[in-house]
Design a protein around this motif. Structure first.
Motif, PDB file in Angstrom:
ATOM      1  N   SER A 155       0.826  -1.210   0.000  1.00 56.59           N
ATOM      2  CA  SER A 155       0.000   0.000   0.000  1.00 56.59           C
ATOM      3  C   SER A 155       0.860   1.260   0.000  1.00 56.59           C
ATOM      4  CB  SER A 155      -0.943   0.008   1.202  1.00 56.59           C
ATOM      5  OG  SER A 155      -1.835  -1.067   1.151  1.00 56.59           O
TER       6      SER A 155
ATOM      7  N   SER B 219       1.038   3.719  -3.180  1.00 55.85           N
ATOM      8  CA  SER B 219       0.458   5.055  -2.993  1.00 55.85           C
ATOM      9  C   SER B 219       1.410   6.141  -3.484  1.00 55.85           C
ATOM     10  CB  SER B 219       0.081   5.290  -1.535  1.00 55.85           C
ATOM     11  OG  SER B 219       1.216   5.437  -0.707  1.00 55.85           O
TER      12      SER B 219
ATOM     13  N   VAL C 140      -4.287   6.192   2.153  1.00 53.11           N
ATOM     14  CA  VAL C 140      -3.657   4.897   2.427  1.00 53.11           C
ATOM     15  C   VAL C 140      -3.108   4.878   3.852  1.00 53.11           C
ATOM     16  CG1 VAL C 140      -1.652   3.459   1.835  1.00 53.11           C
ATOM     17  CG2 VAL C 140      -3.182   4.272   0.042  1.00 53.11           C
TER      18      VAL C 140
END
Length: 182
Positions: A155, A159, A174
């Motif tokens: 993540s 991101s 995120v």
């Protein structure tokens, strides 16, 4: 380490995090430093030597943080780790793993090996932190620590890339989702 060597590493790391490894040359380093390409080659005979040195320097920084942050709670250590990505995001950079990972197959073997080791070290570190956090009742999640670590790392990496592509602050959402999910 000489000042010139550090300056070369700093510029090259910035180039990797903005353009990627395959999109810069020694000329892109020598010009802002007002030195000849030969001076860069003196410190790093091959571009793969330079790339590996950047990865090794990043690994050393992470080891230093891991050691310094040991005194903190798991939650604080995770927050500090996320802050490293936040710093990159504020500068419109991707992290070194994200920058090099996208061109992994075209990297020289020495860089591939160092990048793989770095990625494994990060994953082990996050898994240990999450496991400690569960044991200390700081975290409460249903996934295995390895799965949660993979989710957090993926993540954060993605991101930063998506922020560059979309020019939206995806990192912010995120970060919030990661912290909410613990």
């Amino acid at each position: 380490m000489s000042d010139k060597r550090i300056e070369i590493l700093d510029i090259a790391e910035g180039l990797i995090k903005t353009r990627g490894y395959n999109a810069f040359s020694y000329k892109d380093i020598s010009e802002p430093l007002k030195i000849k390409n030969a001076a860069v080659h003196y410190h790093f005979p091959k571009k793969s030597d330079l790339g590996e040195a950047i990865i090794l320097r990043s690994r050393e920084k992470l080891k230093k943080y891991n050691k310094e942050w040991r005194k903190y709670t798991s939650k604080k250590r995770l927050s500090n780790f996320i802050a490293l990505y936040e710093k990159n995001q504020s500068l419109n950079l991707v992290c070194i793993v994200g920058a090099l990972g996208s061109s992994y197959d075209s990297l020289p073997d020495n860089m591939q090996n160092s990048l793989t080791e770095m990625s494994n070290e990060i994953r082990i570190w996050i898994v240990e932190m999450l496991s400690e956090g569960i044991a200390n009742k700081e975290f409460d999640f249903s996934e295995k620590p390895e799965e949660k670590a993979d989710l957090i790392i993926a993540s954060l990496l993605s991101s930063l890339i998506l922020d560059k592509v979309t020019r939206d602050n995806i990192f912010k959402s995120v970060k919030a989702a990661i912290l909410k999910g613990l």
